[in-house]
Design a protein around this motif. Sequence first.
Motif, PDB file in Angstrom:
ATOM      1  N   ILE A  13       0.868  -1.186   0.000  1.00 54.68           N
ATOM      2  CA  ILE A  13       0.000   0.000   0.000  1.00 54.68           C
ATOM      3  C   ILE A  13       0.903   1.234   0.000  1.00 54.68           C
ATOM      4  O   ILE A  13       1.896   1.274   0.731  1.00 54.68           O
ATOM      5  CB  ILE A  13      -0.905   0.066   1.254  1.00 54.68           C
ATOM      6  CG1 ILE A  13      -1.866  -1.112   1.307  1.00 54.68           C
ATOM      7  CG2 ILE A  13      -1.701   1.357   1.276  1.00 54.68           C
ATOM      8  CD1 ILE A  13      -2.856  -1.015   2.469  1.00 54.68           C
ATOM      9  N   GLN A  14       0.557   2.220  -0.813  1.00 54.51           N
ATOM     10  CA  GLN A  14       1.316   3.472  -0.826  1.00 54.51           C
ATOM     11  C   GLN A  14       0.366   4.652  -0.970  1.00 54.51           C
ATOM     12  O   GLN A  14      -0.696   4.536  -1.585  1.00 54.51           O
ATOM     13  CB  GLN A  14       2.294   3.488  -2.008  1.00 54.51           C
ATOM     14  CG  GLN A  14       3.384   2.429  -1.918  1.00 54.51           C
ATOM     15  CD  GLN A  14       4.293   2.443  -3.139  1.00 54.51           C
ATOM     16  OE1 GLN A  14       4.414   3.442  -3.843  1.00 54.51           O
ATOM     17  NE2 GLN A  14       4.946   1.313  -3.393  1.00 54.51           N
ATOM     18  N   GLU A  30      -4.693  10.320  -0.039  1.00 54.49           N
ATOM     19  CA  GLU A  30      -5.086  10.604   1.350  1.00 54.49           C
ATOM     20  C   GLU A  30      -6.140  11.701   1.439  1.00 54.49           C
ATOM     21  O   GLU A  30      -7.102  11.601   2.193  1.00 54.49           O
ATOM     22  CB  GLU A  30      -3.869  11.096   2.137  1.00 54.49           C
ATOM     23  CG  GLU A  30      -2.978  10.048   2.715  1.00 54.49           C
ATOM     24  CD  GLU A  30      -1.901  10.720   3.566  1.00 54.49           C
ATOM     25  OE1 GLU A  30      -2.080  10.766   4.790  1.00 54.49           O
ATOM     26  OE2 GLU A  30      -0.900  11.191   2.994  1.00 54.49           O
ATOM     27  N   ASP A  49      -2.204   6.204   8.300  1.00 48.12           N
ATOM     28  CA  ASP A  49      -0.855   5.658   8.322  1.00 48.12           C
ATOM     29  C   ASP A  49      -0.913   4.286   7.672  1.00 48.12           C
ATOM     30  O   ASP A  49      -2.006   3.739   7.452  1.00 48.12           O
ATOM     31  CB  ASP A  49      -0.325   5.567   9.765  1.00 48.12           C
ATOM     32  CG  ASP A  49       1.184   5.809   9.835  1.00 48.12           C
ATOM     33  OD1 ASP A  49       1.882   5.355   8.906  1.00 48.12           O
ATOM     34  OD2 ASP A  49       1.640   6.429  10.812  1.00 48.12           O
ATOM     35  N   ILE A  50       0.243   3.757   7.367  1.00 43.79           N
ATOM     36  CA  ILE A  50       0.301   2.443   6.715  1.00 43.79           C
ATOM     37  C   ILE A  50       1.177   1.526   7.547  1.00 43.79           C
ATOM     38  O   ILE A  50       2.237   1.930   8.021  1.00 43.79           O
ATOM     39  CB  ILE A  50       0.860   2.578   5.278  1.00 43.79           C
ATOM     40  CG1 ILE A  50      -0.179   3.272   4.372  1.00 43.79           C
ATOM     41  CG2 ILE A  50       1.232   1.222   4.706  1.00 43.79           C
ATOM     42  CD1 ILE A  50       0.353   3.664   3.011  1.00 43.79           C
ATOM     43  N   LYS A  52       2.835  -2.359   7.430  1.00 40.43           N
ATOM     44  CA  LYS A  52       3.055  -3.512   6.550  1.00 40.43           C
ATOM     45  C   LYS A  52       3.652  -4.680   7.336  1.00 40.43           C
ATOM     46  O   LYS A  52       4.319  -4.470   8.357  1.00 40.43           O
ATOM     47  CB  LYS A  52       4.018  -3.113   5.416  1.00 40.43           C
ATOM     48  CG  LYS A  52       3.503  -1.960   4.566  1.00 40.43           C
ATOM     49  CD  LYS A  52       4.522  -1.549   3.516  1.00 40.43           C
ATOM     50  CE  LYS A  52       4.052  -0.291   2.802  1.00 40.43           C
ATOM     51  NZ  LYS A  52       5.037   0.198   1.806  1.00 40.43           N
ATOM     52  N   ASN A 132      -1.435  -5.822   4.621  1.00 41.53           N
ATOM     53  CA  ASN A 132      -1.038  -4.432   4.386  1.00 41.53           C
ATOM     54  C   ASN A 132      -2.194  -3.562   4.873  1.00 41.53           C
ATOM     55  O   ASN A 132      -3.269  -3.545   4.270  1.00 41.53           O
ATOM     56  CB  ASN A 132      -0.777  -4.203   2.901  1.00 41.53           C
ATOM     57  CG  ASN A 132       0.461  -4.936   2.444  1.00 41.53           C
ATOM     58  OD1 ASN A 132       1.586  -4.502   2.707  1.00 41.53           O
ATOM     59  ND2 ASN A 132       0.273  -6.071   1.790  1.00 41.53           N
ATOM     60  N   ASN A 133      -1.951  -2.856   5.981  1.00 41.52           N
ATOM     61  CA  ASN A 133      -3.047  -2.165   6.662  1.00 41.52           C
ATOM     62  C   ASN A 133      -3.007  -0.656   6.433  1.00 41.52           C
ATOM     63  O   ASN A 133      -1.982  -0.012   6.655  1.00 41.52           O
ATOM     64  CB  ASN A 133      -2.963  -2.425   8.173  1.00 41.52           C
ATOM     65  CG  ASN A 133      -3.161  -3.890   8.513  1.00 41.52           C
ATOM     66  OD1 ASN A 133      -4.102  -4.520   8.045  1.00 41.52           O
ATOM     67  ND2 ASN A 133      -2.261  -4.460   9.321  1.00 41.52           N
ATOM     68  N   LEU A 134      -4.168  -0.123   6.031  1.00 43.99           N
ATOM     69  CA  LEU A 134      -4.353   1.329   6.061  1.00 43.99           C
ATOM     70  C   LEU A 134      -4.984   1.637   7.419  1.00 43.99           C
ATOM     71  O   LEU A 134      -6.101   1.186   7.710  1.00 43.99           O
ATOM     72  CB  LEU A 134      -5.291   1.798   4.953  1.00 43.99           C
ATOM     73  CG  LEU A 134      -5.630   3.294   5.040  1.00 43.99           C
ATOM     74  CD1 LEU A 134      -4.429   4.154   4.676  1.00 43.99           C
ATOM     75  CD2 LEU A 134      -6.835   3.636   4.167  1.00 43.99           C
TER      76      LEU A 134
END
Lengths: 426, 153
Positions: A13-14, A30, A49-50, A52, A132-134
């Motif tokens: 995720i980016q 965002e 935030d991300i 991983k 992969n968490n937002l």
Amino acid sequence: MKLELGNIFIHDIQFDDLSRVENGVLYINEEELREHLLEDENISSVSFDIAKPGESVRIMPVKDVIEPRVKVEGRGGVFPGVISKVDTVGSGRTNVLKGAAVVTTGTIVGFQEGIIDMSGPGADYTPFSKLNNLVVICEPVEGLKQHAHEKAVRFAGLKAAAYLGRLAKDLEADEVESFETPSLIESFRQYPDLPRVAYVQMLQTQGLLHDTYVYGVDMKQSITTMLYPTELMDGAIISGNCVSACDKNTTYHHLNNPVIRDLYARHGKELNFVGMIITNENVYLADKERSSDWSAKLAEFLGVDGVIISQEGFGNPDTDLIMNCKKIEAKGIKTVIITDEYAGRDGASQSLADADISANAVVTGGNANMVVNLPPMEKVIGHVKLADTIAGGFDGSLQPDGSIVVELQAITGATNELGFNRLSAR
Amino acid sequence: MNRAKGVVLFALCFVFGRKQSSGKERYLILITNNPKFQSDPEPRCDTEYIAGSYRDVLILVRDRIHQGHRLLSHPLSGSVKPNETPYKSILISKNTGGLDMDSLQIIEDSISTCDKFMQNPIKYGHNNQDALLADFSEVDYRLIVAAIASASR
């Protein structure tokens, strides 16, 4: 009813100028998402935030975890009665951003648990360390009461997941899974010699911060009823539950219920999975009697040979679990119950607050009182101040080096009673 | 019922709905150590407030059950452990009859569970104690108000 899940595998995720999915990477604008979530007047600020897999990151306190999905074909939309209009879901095709999740954090009450460590020993206890968490960090407006705060964060998480899910609407799936439940009579015709099995899912419904919603309905105000299992895969059941992190079912759990998946995997081979019953766990004892009466009645009506019963939470729900078990067994139907244990730090105490001789086939998700040492992380996402509360707050303490000695109860999903765990005693 | 009558009845329910109750609350007794019930007009049922511990509430409820009252709400309501929250509120019947064995079984199991947790009673709130107590109080209060709503249906 037949549903296909089109899985699109996400490995990163980016943040970027344009929200999209490209080559397995989920890009998020965002600002666009923030504006969307700030439409709720009860939220004063939103940040992201991300986190991983493998990173030295701790997220806390986690409220909910949600998998991004979108309806591609068939009736309705994801999270019907909440985000999408009320319509019967569970058929057609749904695309899934597999490997990604929205994690909501917000200190709704001071004693709120919910830790996800993305690496170290704590990561082994939560399945969400592999995603992969937002992370969505919501701050409420001044003076917002707890129940309104919970609702605002609940909706923010669902809206964020639906926003991300929509990015997958026109994508080609990497993998397609298929799940089908025919009518009762058809399934009996197809598999006359296989044992007929139903799933009884108990939902947390005690009240404030302990609620679950079905098609937008507060389940504590419902009697026991039935769903097609595929309806859950489109978000028919969502979590409004904030406490007991280890054994609450997040919305992610409901979307990916492993009992349903395992029963489908054996359907037509070892057994005939005829469908599922959902029931509640109310505080009022007459509600418990009524709901468990209906569980038994519906199981009998379905003509099943056996049921699997899963619990959510502990203490008060132990009584619902045993009532369901006793009454269904009394109909001549075999039961297997899935629970977890509060058996003391040494594991030697009585595990449940209730028991019965008919509960003779039990699967446990683990002992929530077990103490683990979570080493310090380089970064803490969410409400860092909560570390001060954790110092005395949890049933343990914050160590001088930043590590936390804590019972498993504090770790999101650690002793999940659907069996959605990464560790086992096998 | 014709449509006009239905609309009038609906409107009356809307106007009076918050004030009206089924009256079933008068068959309830609330036993609590949660101070929020002292200052709040809700619920409208008999309330016995004790300035004691979580366990003291359980013991008082057990005594009432021995006197023939029935247990109406689960003593372990809330997924908050007895060694964490100091507050407990429980509903029992106002009327009495013979000893209700189901009620006795549940309260005795709950006392055992409470004692199990209290063997290692490291408590919440070394910091930020006031805020935590307010939250514990609010959750206990809301859960029992939901139970009273169930009782009043």
